[in-house]
Each structure stands twice: as C-alpha cells, then as structure tokens.
Write an enzyme that holds these catalytic residues in place. Structure first.
Site, PDB file in Angstrom:
ATOM      1  N   ASN A  50       0.863  -1.197   0.138  1.00  0.00           N
ATOM      2  CA  ASN A  50       0.053   0.122   0.051  1.00  0.00           C
ATOM      3  C   ASN A  50       0.901   1.249  -0.014  1.00  0.00           C
ATOM      4  OD1 ASN A  50       0.616  -0.381   2.737  1.00  0.00           O
ATOM      5  ND2 ASN A  50      -1.297   0.140   3.519  1.00  0.00           N
TER       6      ASN A  50
ATOM      7  N   PRO B  26       9.816  -6.843  -1.036  1.00  0.00           N
ATOM      8  CA  PRO B  26       8.290  -6.111  -1.328  1.00  0.00           C
ATOM      9  C   PRO B  26       7.163  -7.084  -1.585  1.00  0.00           C
ATOM     10  CG  PRO B  26       9.714  -5.951  -3.208  1.00  0.00           C
ATOM     11  CD  PRO B  26      10.511  -6.705  -2.232  1.00  0.00           C
TER      12      PRO B  26
ATOM     13  N   GLU C 108       4.647  -4.008  12.360  1.00  0.00           N
ATOM     14  CA  GLU C 108       3.787  -2.991  12.076  1.00  0.00           C
ATOM     15  C   GLU C 108       2.684  -3.461  11.477  1.00  0.00           C
ATOM     16  OE1 GLU C 108       3.946   0.156  12.970  1.00  0.00           O
ATOM     17  OE2 GLU C 108       5.920   0.300  13.549  1.00  0.00           O
TER      18      GLU C 108
ATOM     19  N   CYS D 298      -3.121   1.526   6.697  1.00  0.00           N
ATOM     20  CA  CYS D 298      -3.576   1.080   8.161  1.00  0.00           C
ATOM     21  C   CYS D 298      -3.936   2.122   8.864  1.00  0.00           C
ATOM     22  CB  CYS D 298      -2.219   0.396   8.688  1.00  0.00           C
ATOM     23  SG  CYS D 298      -0.586   1.638   8.558  1.00  0.00           S
TER      24      CYS D 298
ATOM     25  N   GLU E 231       8.581   2.654  14.421  1.00  0.00           N
ATOM     26  CA  GLU E 231       9.367   3.249  13.557  1.00  0.00           C
ATOM     27  C   GLU E 231       9.369   4.648  13.105  1.00  0.00           C
ATOM     28  OE1 GLU E 231       7.869   0.707   9.984  1.00  0.00           O
ATOM     29  OE2 GLU E 231       9.395  -0.516  10.230  1.00  0.00           O
TER      30      GLU E 231
HETATM   31  P1  NAP Z   1       0.060  -9.034   3.767  1.00  0.00           P
HETATM   32  O1  NAP Z   1      -0.545  -9.823   3.041  1.00  0.00           O
HETATM   33  O2  NAP Z   1       0.394  -9.481   5.322  1.00  0.00           O
HETATM   34  O3  NAP Z   1       1.556  -8.789   3.125  1.00  0.00           O
HETATM   35  C1  NAP Z   1       2.588  -8.055   3.760  1.00  0.00           C
HETATM   36  C2  NAP Z   1       3.721  -8.659   3.180  1.00  0.00           C
HETATM   37  O4  NAP Z   1       4.199  -9.818   3.688  1.00  0.00           O
HETATM   38  C3  NAP Z   1       3.924  -8.706   1.545  1.00  0.00           C
HETATM   39  O5  NAP Z   1       5.392  -8.199   1.245  1.00  0.00           O
HETATM   40  C4  NAP Z   1       3.544 -10.286   1.426  1.00  0.00           C
HETATM   41  O6  NAP Z   1       4.096 -10.807   0.102  1.00  0.00           O
HETATM   42  C5  NAP Z   1       4.319 -10.736   2.688  1.00  0.00           C
HETATM   43  N1  NAP Z   1       3.864 -12.089   3.015  1.00  0.00           N
HETATM   44  C6  NAP Z   1       2.619 -12.468   3.230  1.00  0.00           C
HETATM   45  N2  NAP Z   1       2.586 -13.812   3.687  1.00  0.00           N
HETATM   46  C7  NAP Z   1       4.181 -13.998   4.229  1.00  0.00           C
HETATM   47  C8  NAP Z   1       4.604 -14.994   4.538  1.00  0.00           C
HETATM   48  N3  NAP Z   1       3.999 -16.376   4.943  1.00  0.00           N
HETATM   49  N4  NAP Z   1       5.843 -15.035   4.804  1.00  0.00           N
HETATM   50  C9  NAP Z   1       6.667 -14.075   4.412  1.00  0.00           C
HETATM   51  N5  NAP Z   1       6.251 -12.883   3.800  1.00  0.00           N
HETATM   52  C10 NAP Z   1       4.718 -12.978   3.663  1.00  0.00           C
HETATM   53  O7  NAP Z   1      -0.326  -7.320   3.946  1.00  0.00           O
HETATM   54  P2  NAP Z   1      -0.686  -6.572   2.943  1.00  0.00           P
HETATM   55  O8  NAP Z   1      -2.046  -6.986   2.012  1.00  0.00           O
HETATM   56  O9  NAP Z   1       0.250  -6.579   1.775  1.00  0.00           O
HETATM   57  O10 NAP Z   1      -0.947  -4.946   3.303  1.00  0.00           O
HETATM   58  C11 NAP Z   1      -2.115  -4.691   3.911  1.00  0.00           C
HETATM   59  C12 NAP Z   1      -1.989  -4.956   5.501  1.00  0.00           C
HETATM   60  O11 NAP Z   1      -0.874  -4.082   5.931  1.00  0.00           O
HETATM   61  C13 NAP Z   1      -3.249  -4.146   6.279  1.00  0.00           C
HETATM   62  O12 NAP Z   1      -3.490  -5.138   7.406  1.00  0.00           O
HETATM   63  C14 NAP Z   1      -2.486  -2.796   6.697  1.00  0.00           C
HETATM   64  O13 NAP Z   1      -3.158  -2.434   7.764  1.00  0.00           O
HETATM   65  C15 NAP Z   1      -1.073  -3.178   7.113  1.00  0.00           C
HETATM   66  N6  NAP Z   1      -0.286  -2.250   6.962  1.00  0.00           N
HETATM   67  C16 NAP Z   1       0.278  -1.662   8.271  1.00  0.00           C
HETATM   68  C17 NAP Z   1       1.185  -0.589   8.291  1.00  0.00           C
HETATM   69  C18 NAP Z   1       1.660  -0.217   9.850  1.00  0.00           C
HETATM   70  O14 NAP Z   1       2.623   0.700   9.878  1.00  0.00           O
HETATM   71  N7  NAP Z   1       1.027  -0.727  10.897  1.00  0.00           N
HETATM   72  C19 NAP Z   1       1.458  -0.096   7.365  1.00  0.00           C
HETATM   73  C20 NAP Z   1       1.114  -0.591   6.121  1.00  0.00           C
HETATM   74  C21 NAP Z   1      -0.045  -1.509   5.935  1.00  0.00           C
HETATM   75  P3  NAP Z   1       3.206 -11.065  -0.873  1.00  0.00           P
HETATM   76  O15 NAP Z   1       2.198 -10.080  -0.850  1.00  0.00           O
HETATM   77  O16 NAP Z   1       4.019 -11.022  -2.135  1.00  0.00           O
HETATM   78  O17 NAP Z   1       2.608 -12.337  -0.520  1.00  0.00           O
END
Ligand code: NAP
Length: 487
Positions: free
Chosen positions: A159, A183, A258, A292, A466
């Site tokens: 995002n 990424p 995060e 988020c 962070e």
């Molecule tokens: P996600 O599905 O959890 O994926 C995040 C990252 O983790 C991606 O690079 C993904 O790679 C990787 N990933 C997924 N499963 C994995 C595994 N089993 N092992 C290693 N890496 C793995 O989240 P998203 O849909 O990309 O992002 C949205 C979420 O992020 C929301 O819940 C949002 O609130 C949260 N977020 C939090 C913050 C904060 O600072 N708190 C900031 C931004 C976003 P792939 O997608 O390539 O599988």
C-alpha cells in the site's frame, strides 16, 4: 501523461534480484499488473528459495565491514540517496501510480514522505549514544554501548511501496545493519528503483539486497529460520504478522511488527465541523482508504451527526474516480479484484443490517479495480465492517451520546494503531487521548504519519516503533561491559 511516458517509466526500473551489489536474473519471472487496467506492466524476477538464500549469504558476508563503517559515511550515503529520490520524484511517482494505483499527487507525496526517512536517519546515524556510570556499590564501572543487531529481513506491503521500504532500510543502514528486503509481489517496482538509487548513492555491495517472489512463504521461511538472520521487521496484516512471530520465536529473533489497524474517528459535539470534515477526508481517503491508519469507524455525537454526515457525503460523492495517472483523479483503483469484492461484501452486510447509503455503494462495471467513495450512516454495532479493516473508500458513521460511550466504542477492538478525535476542548482532547488504546492519537488532525514521530501500534497492531528518536533502536542491541574499579 502519455502511454509513452508510462512505458518509459516502467522500462527505467531494473527487474532482477539485487544481490551482493549486482543485478541477477532469476530462473522464473512474475507479472506486475496495473490495477487501473488489469493489464501487465512488466515481468520481474520471481526468486526461488535457493536464489533468495544468496541474498542472505551476501548480507551476512557484508555485515562486519558495514558495522565497522564510520557513522558519518553511513549518514552521507543516506543523505545522497535522499537528494536522488527528491530529484527523481516525477519518475518514481509515475512508477508507483502505475503499479499500485494511487493518484499521481499522492504518489509524489509518498516519495517526499519516503525520502524524509532517508534524511531523518542520515541525521540519526551520527547520534547513536551510549553510557558510562559507576555501580551503586562503587566497585565497578558500567560501559554501555550500542551495536548493530546484524543481518535483517525487511518485509513490506503493497500500500505504501516506497515509504514502507525507506522506513525500514534507512534505520537499518544508519544502525550498521545489512538487510534483505522483500516487497509485496503486487508492487515490487518502487523497491527495485529505490535500491538502484541507494547503490548510486554509494551503498557498498551486500548492504541491501532485494528479493522479489510470488512464493513469499516458501522463500522467506528458510531465511527467517536461518540463525544468521538476527532481525525481522515486518509491515503487513495481523494474521501474517502472527505467523511470522511464530517463526521468529524459533531463533528468538528480534522483531518489529507494524500490523493492521481499525482506527476510530470521534467527532464530539463541540468540534469545529469544517476541520472535522477536512480531517475525515484525509483520514479516510488517503491512499483510497487503503492505509493502516485509515479511519475505519466514525463515531459522531448525535447532535452533529446529520450535519457532519451530509457534508462528508457531499465531499466524498464529488470526488473524481479514474486512473491515477489522469489529471484531477482522487479516487484511483483498489489494488485488485479481491479488494473490490471485499469492500462490496462489507457494504452489503452493513446495509442488510440497517445502514443507509448516503453516497456511493455501487460499482459501475468499468475496467480495473474500482470502488466509489461511499458514506454509510446508522451503521449498527454488529456490522462486519466495525471489526474488519475495510481497506477501501468507505466511511461508516455511527452516532453516540456521551464521551464515555465514544471512548468505549473506540476501544472495543483488538487493534490499537491510531485513533482520531475532534473537539475544541483541550482538556477533553487530552483526557480522551489518555483513554484511547492506540499507539498514536490525532487530536484535531486526520494524518499522524511523520518520520520524526514514533509510528506504531499497541494490542494486535504491532510491536516496536518506526521513525522518531526511537526508530533506530529497533536495529541496535545494547551491550554492557563491566570493569572493576581498582584503587
Ligand atoms: P500482507 O498480506 O500481510 O503482506 C505483507 C507482506 O508480507 C507482503 O510483502 C507479502 O508478500 C508478505 N507475506 C505474506 N505472507 C507471508 C509469509 N507467509 N511469509 C513471508 N512474507 C509474507 O499485507 P498486505 O495486504 O500487503 O498489506 C495490508 C496490511 O498491511 C493491512 O492490514 C495494513 O493495515 C497493514 N499495514 C500496516 C502498516 C503499519 O505501519 N502498521 C502500514 C501499512 C500497512 P506477498 O504479498 O508477495 O505475498
């Protein structure tokens, strides 16, 4: 923006794995899509577990020399990278808009925000401090020093594809840690462009390595379990964060998490409604609601709820929707069809349970992954969107009567990333801020993100911070050396 400009921006980004200071092809590639058309932009390397392990080898090999590099040198590399990022804003913003969908002005804003982490940590690299004291019984001296934690694994979401990268890479570089960044498969291009810039800024080989893959679990698990990896910094969803914490426990690895949010946005009866509507637009519509920090639940005092809802619906209903590269567009596409379906299901559920659609609420069938800006009022407590991150441009409004009720509603969630409150009463603002269970609170402001402030959540929204003065601590160990006092 012409299609020629778009193609040139995409062609400017390297597409291989960056390992040990060199670009390498992988045996396989994977496509990167434009969410505003659903069409493939380009192919990038799709690493296998073996290809990814080479990145950890390179990071481990480079660790000792990088830890010994003078802080001033680390700082100057970050400063040069900051300048290069700013200089190349237009190109990088276009790449980001094409791979992720956000409108170009927002993408430019993210490049500026991302660059600030490079500048902030360039300044922090030369201020890593320690301590010296005499023990209470006078018989020993305590020397306290800080050392880089070691090779770090950085995993970022789609995002904020540039800012989530610099928010991790910059403190790792500043602290003297080498890293492997992975990424999200949906948005690898911003990270690839970033590491090319870091190399141009003089970062030595092996200090930052990039792995892109469509098989994140298979590829990253062996790296995380390898005892040479000493730190895992993850930004993404709470379920994936919990899974990774389980893996990290096996080697008692340092972690920063995060994770997801479910931000409440409170509007009290004494709020400046102009400011509250403005703040609501920012807290809801930044990144097309895919943040988020996005306001997920609006709780508005009954006496001002109708006025606030009417004004917000007017503003949201007037937002132009389209491709992020097109002039004037504010509502770009969501990241994929799954996201559109999820938002639609949540809206339908709320309406079925009694909510009223004030604007939006229906997709119009155009190409790409679009969902219109939507305002719902009278959203009941049992609607699924109250407990689920909507991650789309939908404002869900519920009324309240008392401050205690508003705070209780706000805190009724396992998440605790950020909360917002609008009131003209300073005393109430501080009292409510104290009572809100969140790592960050915006009082009369709808955006809290700032590289100089500690960003992070409590409860299931994460561990660690962070940015800010504490951001570098996530990549440092504290060592105490005891020396007897001899007389
Ligand atoms: P996600 O599905 O959890 O994926 C995040 C990252 O983790 C991606 O690079 C993904 O790679 C990787 N990933 C997924 N499963 C994995 C595994 N089993 N092992 C290693 N890496 C793995 O989240 P998203 O849909 O990309 O992002 C949205 C979420 O992020 C929301 O819940 C949002 O609130 C949260 N977020 C939090 C913050 C904060 O600072 N708190 C900031 C931004 C976003 P792939 O997608 O390539 O599988």
């Amino acid at each position: 923006m012409t299609t020629h400009d778009e193609a040139a921006a995409i062609a400017s980004v390297p597409t291989g794995l960056f390992i040990g200071g060199k670009w390498r092809d992988a045996a396989r590639t994977m496509p990167v899509d434009d969410p505003s058309t659903g069409k493939v932009l380009c192919e990038v390397a799709d690493a296998s577990p073996e290809e990814a392990m080479a990145a950890l080898d390179a990071a481990a090999d480079a660790q000792a020399a990088w830890a010994a590099t003078p802080p001033r040198e680390r700082s100057e590399i970050l400063s040069r990278a900051y300048a290069l990022l700013i200089e190349q804003t237009d190109r990088l913003a276009l790449v980001m808009t094409l791979e992720m969908g956000k409108p170009l002005p927002e993408a430019r804003g993210e490049i500026a925000y991302a660059a600030e982490f490079l500048r902030w940590f360039a300044e922090e690299a030369v201020r890593i401090d320690g301590g010296y004291m005499t023990s209470p019984n006078g018989q020993a001296r305590f020397l306290v020093s800080r050392q880089p934690v070691g090779p770090s694994i950085l995993i970022t979401p789609w995002n904020f594809p540039m800012a989530m990268g610099t928010r991790k890479i910059a403190p790792a570089i500043a602290a003297g840690c080498t890293s492997i960044i992975k990424p999200a498969a949906q948005t690898p291009l911003s990270t690839l462009a970033l590491v090319e810039i870091l190399a141009e800024a003089g970062l030595p080989a092996g200090v930052v390595n990039v792995v892109t893959t469509s098989a994140s679990d298979d590829v990253m698990t062996p790296l995380i379990l390898d005892p040479r990896s000493r730190k895992l910094s993850f930004t993404g969803s709470t379920p994936v964060g919990k899974h990774l914490l389980g893996l990290a426990a096996q080697t008692v690895m340092r972690t920063s998490m995060e994770l997801g949010g479910n931000a409440p946005f409170l509007v009290f009866e004494d709020a400046d409604l102009d400011a509250a509507v403005e703040g609501a637009m920012a807290a809801k519509m930044r990144n097309i609601g895919q943040a988020c920090t996005a306001a997920n639940r609006f709780y508005v005092h009954r006496s001002v709820a109708e006025e606030f809802s009417r004004r917000l619906a007017e503003r949201m209903g007037a937002l132009p929707m389209g491709r992020g590269v097109d002039e004037g567009v504010v509502v770009g596409p969501l990241v994929d069809q799954r996201a559109v379906d999820k938002v639609g299901t949540l809206v339908d559920d709320a309406v079925r349970r009694g909510a009223t659609v004030r604007t939006g609420g229906e997709v119009d069938g155009r190409d790409g992954y679009f969902y219109p800006a939507t305002v719902l009022t009278g959203v009941p407590a049992d609607a699924e969107m109250g407990s689920t991150e909507i991650f789309g441009p939908v404002a869900a409004i519920t009324e309240f009567d008392t401050e205690a009720e508003a705070v209780a509603l706000a805190n009724d969630t396992p998440f605790g990333l950020v909360s917002y409150a609008y009131t003209r009463d300073l005393d109430r603002g501080l009292r409510v801020s104290d009572a809100l269970e969140a790592g960050m609170v915006g009082i009369n402001q709808g955006v809290v993100s700032n590289p100089a402030a500690p960003f992070g959540g409590i409860k299931e929204s994460g561990l660690g911070r962070e940015g800010g003065l504490v951001g570098i601590d996530e990549f440092l160990e504290t060592k105490y050396t005891g020396i007897p006092v001899t007389r």
